[in-house]
Design a protein around this motif. Structure first.
Motif, PDB file in Angstrom:
ATOM      1  N   GLU A  74      24.581  -5.033  10.599  1.00  0.00           N
ATOM      2  CA  GLU A  74      24.812  -4.816   9.334  1.00  0.00           C
ATOM      3  C   GLU A  74      25.674  -3.342   8.383  1.00  0.00           C
ATOM      4  OE1 GLU A  74      23.691  -6.201   5.096  1.00  0.00           O
ATOM      5  OE2 GLU A  74      22.802  -6.754   6.474  1.00  0.00           O
ATOM      6  N   GLN A  75      25.959  -2.473   8.821  1.00  0.00           N
ATOM      7  CA  GLN A  75      26.031  -1.459   8.881  1.00  0.00           C
ATOM      8  C   GLN A  75      25.503  -0.884   7.585  1.00  0.00           C
ATOM      9  OE1 GLN A  75      27.114   0.918  11.842  1.00  0.00           O
ATOM     10  NE2 GLN A  75      25.750  -0.475  11.886  1.00  0.00           N
ATOM     11  N   LYS A  76      24.109  -1.183   6.706  1.00  0.00           N
ATOM     12  CA  LYS A  76      24.268  -1.411   4.969  1.00  0.00           C
ATOM     13  C   LYS A  76      24.243   0.530   5.068  1.00  0.00           C
ATOM     14  CE  LYS A  76      20.362  -3.058   6.809  1.00  0.00           C
ATOM     15  NZ  LYS A  76      18.920  -3.535   6.403  1.00  0.00           N
ATOM     16  N   LYS A  77      23.640   1.384   6.294  1.00  0.00           N
ATOM     17  CA  LYS A  77      23.744   3.100   6.462  1.00  0.00           C
ATOM     18  C   LYS A  77      22.633   3.020   4.339  1.00  0.00           C
ATOM     19  CE  LYS A  77      26.887   5.619   7.080  1.00  0.00           C
ATOM     20  NZ  LYS A  77      28.327   6.533   6.702  1.00  0.00           N
ATOM     21  N   GLN A  78      21.740   2.325   4.226  1.00  0.00           N
ATOM     22  CA  GLN A  78      20.480   3.349   3.607  1.00  0.00           C
ATOM     23  C   GLN A  78      19.615   2.421   3.828  1.00  0.00           C
ATOM     24  OE1 GLN A  78      21.542   1.736  -0.556  1.00  0.00           O
ATOM     25  NE2 GLN A  78      21.221  -0.602   0.486  1.00  0.00           N
ATOM     26  N   LEU A  79      18.358   2.981   3.845  1.00  0.00           N
ATOM     27  CA  LEU A  79      16.981   2.313   4.036  1.00  0.00           C
ATOM     28  C   LEU A  79      16.558   1.253   3.450  1.00  0.00           C
ATOM     29  CD1 LEU A  79      14.851   6.095   4.420  1.00  0.00           C
ATOM     30  CD2 LEU A  79      16.550   4.723   6.048  1.00  0.00           C
ATOM     31  N   SER A  80      15.626   0.083   4.243  1.00  0.00           N
ATOM     32  CA  SER A  80      15.125  -0.523   3.443  1.00  0.00           C
ATOM     33  C   SER A  80      13.964  -0.140   2.931  1.00  0.00           C
ATOM     34  CB  SER A  80      14.475  -1.664   4.443  1.00  0.00           C
ATOM     35  OG  SER A  80      13.036  -1.078   4.870  1.00  0.00           O
ATOM     36  N   LYS A  81      13.512  -1.301   1.807  1.00  0.00           N
ATOM     37  CA  LYS A  81      12.587  -0.962   0.351  1.00  0.00           C
ATOM     38  C   LYS A  81      11.589  -0.512   1.391  1.00  0.00           C
ATOM     39  CE  LYS A  81      10.574  -1.069  -3.744  1.00  0.00           C
ATOM     40  NZ  LYS A  81       9.415  -0.477  -3.283  1.00  0.00           N
ATOM     41  N   SER A  82      11.119  -1.183   2.393  1.00  0.00           N
ATOM     42  CA  SER A  82       9.668  -0.473   3.047  1.00  0.00           C
ATOM     43  C   SER A  82      10.022   0.314   4.105  1.00  0.00           C
ATOM     44  CB  SER A  82       9.093  -1.840   4.302  1.00  0.00           C
ATOM     45  OG  SER A  82      10.071  -1.934   4.852  1.00  0.00           O
ATOM     46  N   SER A  83      11.143   0.708   4.289  1.00  0.00           N
ATOM     47  CA  SER A  83      11.078   1.986   4.631  1.00  0.00           C
ATOM     48  C   SER A  83      11.193   3.352   4.345  1.00  0.00           C
ATOM     49  CB  SER A  83      12.325   2.242   5.748  1.00  0.00           C
ATOM     50  OG  SER A  83      11.984   1.256   6.727  1.00  0.00           O
ATOM     51  N   SER A  84      11.498   3.271   3.590  1.00  0.00           N
ATOM     52  CA  SER A  84      11.777   4.426   1.847  1.00  0.00           C
ATOM     53  C   SER A  84       9.867   4.682   1.314  1.00  0.00           C
ATOM     54  CB  SER A  84      12.989   3.984   0.830  1.00  0.00           C
ATOM     55  OG  SER A  84      12.760   4.607  -0.636  1.00  0.00           O
ATOM     56  N   ASP A  85       9.591   3.182   1.434  1.00  0.00           N
ATOM     57  CA  ASP A  85       8.241   3.539   0.524  1.00  0.00           C
ATOM     58  C   ASP A  85       7.478   3.989   1.902  1.00  0.00           C
ATOM     59  OD1 ASP A  85       8.584   2.051  -1.688  1.00  0.00           O
ATOM     60  OD2 ASP A  85       7.868   0.196  -1.074  1.00  0.00           O
ATOM     61  N   GLY A  86       7.378   4.173   2.913  1.00  0.00           N
ATOM     62  CA  GLY A  86       7.009   4.343   3.818  1.00  0.00           C
ATOM     63  C   GLY A  86       6.863   6.102   4.218  1.00  0.00           C
ATOM     64  N   LEU A  87       8.480   5.834   3.823  1.00  0.00           N
ATOM     65  CA  LEU A  87       9.041   7.463   4.229  1.00  0.00           C
ATOM     66  C   LEU A  87       8.561   8.767   2.969  1.00  0.00           C
ATOM     67  CD1 LEU A  87      10.708   9.942   5.398  1.00  0.00           C
ATOM     68  CD2 LEU A  87      12.553   8.967   4.538  1.00  0.00           C
ATOM     69  N   LYS A  88       8.379   7.826   1.861  1.00  0.00           N
ATOM     70  CA  LYS A  88       7.624   8.698   0.547  1.00  0.00           C
ATOM     71  C   LYS A  88       6.336   8.490   1.047  1.00  0.00           C
ATOM     72  CE  LYS A  88      10.619   6.835  -2.860  1.00  0.00           C
ATOM     73  NZ  LYS A  88      10.501   5.748  -4.034  1.00  0.00           N
ATOM     74  N   CYS A  89       5.612   7.764   1.307  1.00  0.00           N
ATOM     75  CA  CYS A  89       4.240   8.601   1.701  1.00  0.00           C
ATOM     76  C   CYS A  89       4.067   9.594   2.941  1.00  0.00           C
ATOM     77  CB  CYS A  89       3.949   7.133   2.279  1.00  0.00           C
ATOM     78  SG  CYS A  89       2.065   5.942   1.564  1.00  0.00           S
ATOM     79  N   ILE A  90       4.965   9.052   3.948  1.00  0.00           N
ATOM     80  CA  ILE A  90       4.613  10.123   5.421  1.00  0.00           C
ATOM     81  C   ILE A  90       4.747  11.263   4.722  1.00  0.00           C
ATOM     82  CG2 ILE A  90       5.679  10.668   7.637  1.00  0.00           C
ATOM     83  CD1 ILE A  90       6.515   8.169   7.854  1.00  0.00           C
ATOM     84  N   ILE A  91       5.893  11.333   3.387  1.00  0.00           N
ATOM     85  CA  ILE A  91       6.502  13.469   3.036  1.00  0.00           C
ATOM     86  C   ILE A  91       5.917  13.678   2.181  1.00  0.00           C
ATOM     87  CG2 ILE A  91       8.154  13.847   1.008  1.00  0.00           C
ATOM     88  CD1 ILE A  91      10.214  12.326   2.394  1.00  0.00           C
ATOM     89  N   ALA A  92       5.015  12.711   1.290  1.00  0.00           N
ATOM     90  CA  ALA A  92       3.005  13.189   0.148  1.00  0.00           C
ATOM     91  C   ALA A  92       2.465  13.774   1.308  1.00  0.00           C
ATOM     92  CB  ALA A  92       2.781  11.905  -0.354  1.00  0.00           C
ATOM     93  N   GLU A  93       1.825  13.529   2.279  1.00  0.00           N
ATOM     94  CA  GLU A  93       0.694  13.170   3.769  1.00  0.00           C
ATOM     95  C   GLU A  93       1.443  15.088   3.826  1.00  0.00           C
ATOM     96  OE1 GLU A  93      -0.066   9.281   4.793  1.00  0.00           O
ATOM     97  OE2 GLU A  93      -1.213  10.745   6.618  1.00  0.00           O
ATOM     98  N   ALA A  94       2.492  14.798   4.156  1.00  0.00           N
ATOM     99  CA  ALA A  94       3.191  16.040   5.226  1.00  0.00           C
ATOM    100  C   ALA A  94       2.969  17.115   3.865  1.00  0.00           C
ATOM    101  CB  ALA A  94       4.680  16.081   5.366  1.00  0.00           C
ATOM    102  N   LYS A  95       3.420  17.186   2.816  1.00  0.00           N
ATOM    103  CA  LYS A  95       3.312  18.136   1.362  1.00  0.00           C
ATOM    104  C   LYS A  95       2.680  18.858   1.271  1.00  0.00           C
ATOM    105  CE  LYS A  95       6.290  17.686  -2.000  1.00  0.00           C
ATOM    106  NZ  LYS A  95       6.988  16.665  -3.070  1.00  0.00           N
ATOM    107  N   VAL A  96       0.842  17.833   1.308  1.00  0.00           N
ATOM    108  CA  VAL A  96      -0.171  17.695   1.500  1.00  0.00           C
ATOM    109  C   VAL A  96      -1.080  18.984   2.459  1.00  0.00           C
ATOM    110  CG1 VAL A  96      -2.977  16.828   0.206  1.00  0.00           C
ATOM    111  CG2 VAL A  96      -0.063  15.982  -0.414  1.00  0.00           C
ATOM    112  N   GLY A  97      -0.463  18.532   3.375  1.00  0.00           N
ATOM    113  CA  GLY A  97      -0.910  18.916   4.664  1.00  0.00           C
ATOM    114  C   GLY A  97      -0.651  20.409   4.727  1.00  0.00           C
ATOM    115  N   GLY A  98       0.355  21.273   3.815  1.00  0.00           N
ATOM    116  CA  GLY A  98       0.903  22.270   3.911  1.00  0.00           C
ATOM    117  C   GLY A  98       2.384  22.504   3.805  1.00  0.00           C
TER     118      GLY A  98
END
Lengths: 124, 124
Positions: free
Chosen positions: A81-105
DNA sequence: CTCTTTGTATTATTCATTATAATACAAATA
DNA sequence: TATTTGTATTATAATGAATAATACAAAGAG
């Protein structure tokens, strides 16, 4: 396709298997139509229970990555299925990773460069 | 700073709290030096056990995001470690997400655009 | 048909993690 | 002194992960 389990990880074995199969499909180590190792075969190879492998395969099947014949075993699907968008869990996980990256400078550019490299690394 | 727990999620409550605190720091809803809700206060507010909140705070403390006085409670650190690189688990998680994105038909440009938007969304 | 291999289903058991509950304690402070 | 803070302790319940031992249906090989 070699599956490697990390016993020290807090990620369940069946999840690790699932992740590595998807990675294998993504980088071309597993081709569309190709058969995955048999449930019993893989279980013996990495020294775990058959049902744990089966659980991983059922998850992959449910997510649409593979299908299963009785006789031909479990194979990589040819028509994803070429949905070309992230799943909910991927999206949530990515948000988390980005937040940590930002806080880490990390700057946006720092982060995007890492993503770019990762994306290119396993060129399918 | 409002913490919202999703009971249907497979992510443990203490992890959800931890993630939201980090997100709060990242987007500026929580400022350096600011005190987090008290263990008992937050537990009562969201209707869970105190020790679950404590576990989340201890995790954040261990990861270097907060510190705790006896009397002043738990506060956001002023001097984060600016390591400017992803943790092992973040890196592994990101690889996973990228693999799923690729199999789902996303191009590198598609993915980077999503990352860029997420990074800018909570502008700290 | 018989035998093997395939995934799958079932049942039971063990183990670790998560969350709760009920207290208790040290430190700081009003 | 009394209260509030985080934290520690102990016990318990609930859930999920993994194993173990079988069993079954379907498909193919002999």
């Amino acid at each position: 396709m070699i599956i490697k389990i990390n016993d020290m990880s807090d990620i369940p074995i069946y999840q690790q298997i699932r992740n590595q199969i998807i990675a294998g499909i993504s980088d071309g180590k597993l081709e569309p139509g190709e058969q995955l190792p048999t449930v019993r075969g893989l279980a013996t190879e990495i020294g775990i229970n058959s049902m744990t492998v089966s659980k991983a395969y059922q998850l992959l099947k449910q997510e649409g990555y593979v299908y299963s014949d009785r006789r031909n075993g479990v194979c990589v699907r040819r028509d994803f299925e070429q949905k070309k968008q992230l799943s909910k869990s991927s999206s949530d996980g990515l948000k988390c990773i980005i937040a940590e990256a930002k806080v880490g400078g990390m700057t946006k550019e720092d982060f995007l460069e890492i993503c770019e490299k990762m994306f290119e690394e396993g060129q399918s």
